[in-house]
Write an enzyme that holds these catalytic residues in place. Structure first.
Site, PDB file in Angstrom:
ATOM      1  N   HIS A 195      -3.621  79.488  78.611  1.00  0.00           N
ATOM      2  CA  HIS A 195      -2.474  80.010  79.347  1.00  0.00           C
ATOM      3  C   HIS A 195      -1.788  78.860  80.086  1.00  0.00           C
ATOM      4  O   HIS A 195      -2.438  77.865  80.459  1.00  0.00           O
ATOM      5  CB  HIS A 195      -2.926  81.064  80.358  1.00  0.00           C
ATOM      6  CG  HIS A 195      -3.260  82.379  79.736  1.00  0.00           C
ATOM      7  ND1 HIS A 195      -3.350  83.551  80.461  1.00  0.00           N
ATOM      8  CD2 HIS A 195      -3.523  82.710  78.442  1.00  0.00           C
ATOM      9  CE1 HIS A 195      -3.659  84.543  79.647  1.00  0.00           C
ATOM     10  NE2 HIS A 195      -3.773  84.069  78.419  1.00  0.00           N
ATOM     11  N   GLU A 224      -0.557  78.475  83.147  1.00  0.00           N
ATOM     12  CA  GLU A 224      -1.010  78.135  84.502  1.00  0.00           C
ATOM     13  C   GLU A 224      -2.369  77.450  84.457  1.00  0.00           C
ATOM     14  O   GLU A 224      -2.613  76.468  85.150  1.00  0.00           O
ATOM     15  CB  GLU A 224      -1.117  79.405  85.367  1.00  0.00           C
ATOM     16  CG  GLU A 224       0.150  80.214  85.446  1.00  0.00           C
ATOM     17  CD  GLU A 224       0.195  81.313  84.386  1.00  0.00           C
ATOM     18  OE1 GLU A 224      -0.121  81.060  83.193  1.00  0.00           O
ATOM     19  OE2 GLU A 224       0.565  82.443  84.760  1.00  0.00           O
ATOM     20  N   CYS A 282      -1.725  86.035  85.100  1.00  0.00           N
ATOM     21  CA  CYS A 282      -2.695  87.059  84.740  1.00  0.00           C
ATOM     22  C   CYS A 282      -3.920  86.915  85.654  1.00  0.00           C
ATOM     23  O   CYS A 282      -4.053  85.913  86.365  1.00  0.00           O
ATOM     24  CB  CYS A 282      -3.104  86.894  83.278  1.00  0.00           C
ATOM     25  SG  CYS A 282      -4.245  85.522  82.989  1.00  0.00           S
ATOM     26  N   CYS A 294      -5.828  83.495  85.326  1.00  0.00           N
ATOM     27  CA  CYS A 294      -5.166  82.337  85.938  1.00  0.00           C
ATOM     28  C   CYS A 294      -5.157  82.459  87.466  1.00  0.00           C
ATOM     29  O   CYS A 294      -5.336  81.460  88.169  1.00  0.00           O
ATOM     30  CB  CYS A 294      -3.756  82.186  85.384  1.00  0.00           C
ATOM     31  SG  CYS A 294      -3.740  81.717  83.633  1.00  0.00           S
TER      32      CYS A 294
HETATM   33 ZN   LIG Z   1      -3.123  83.580  82.506  1.00  0.00          ZN
END
Ligand SMILES: [Zn+2]
Length: 154
Positions: free
Chosen positions: A56, A58, A86, A89
């Site tokens: 992801h 981040e 999310c 993260c």
């Molecule tokens: Zn994430």
């Protein structure tokens, strides 16, 4: 940090998101890590290119920032994300001590691409026994002894 600075970094995160989508590397998410007003790391979601679901934006930007700074602590750092982080993260932000995060689209917005983050956040508000993922606490002393050994290491 002025609102104008926030917009500059957010727009960079969105540009990263657009680029990764256009390359086909992942869904449109980008992130920038800023310390003392300076962008020190950035990344985009590359989960499709790598087949690695933890890539992801981040998480990868935080990883780069930690390597850049030579630390796993990011106190005082702001993470700018094109989309609301999310739970994975956000959890990493707690683990590293990130002080602030700013995002443009929400987890509710992300439902239109099949994101389950909003549902996960709702699930996390429930008592563990009521969550959609079942869990069990089996309190074995040797597991706690490991923690004590780590604490007492020289
Ligand atoms: Zn994430």
């Amino acid at each position: 940090m002025t609102q104008e600075d926030d917009l500059i970094h957010l727009r960079r995160a969105i540009a990263l998101a657009r680029a990764t989508m256009e390359r086909g590397d992942g869904p449109p998410f980008g992130a920038v890590v800023v310390k003392d007003g300076v962008a020190i790391a950035e990344a985009a979601n590359t989960t499709l290119a790598s087949g690695d679901l933890i890539e992801h934006a981040e998480l990868m930007a935080i990883r780069h920032a930690c390597r850049e700074l030579g630390t796993v602590r990011l106190d005082g750092v702001t993470v700018y994300a094109s989309g609301e982080p999310c739970p994975m993260c956000l959890g990493l932000m707690y683990q590293t001590g990130v002080s602030r995060y700013v995002f443009a689209s929400s987890v509710e917005d992300a439902r239109i691409i099949g994101s389950r983050s909003a549902d996960t956040y709702a699930d996390l508000k429930r008592e563990p026994s009521q969550r959609s993922i079942r869990s069990a606490h089996v309190p074995l002393p040797e597991a706690v002894e490991l923690l004590e050994a780590w604490r007492n290491r020289t």
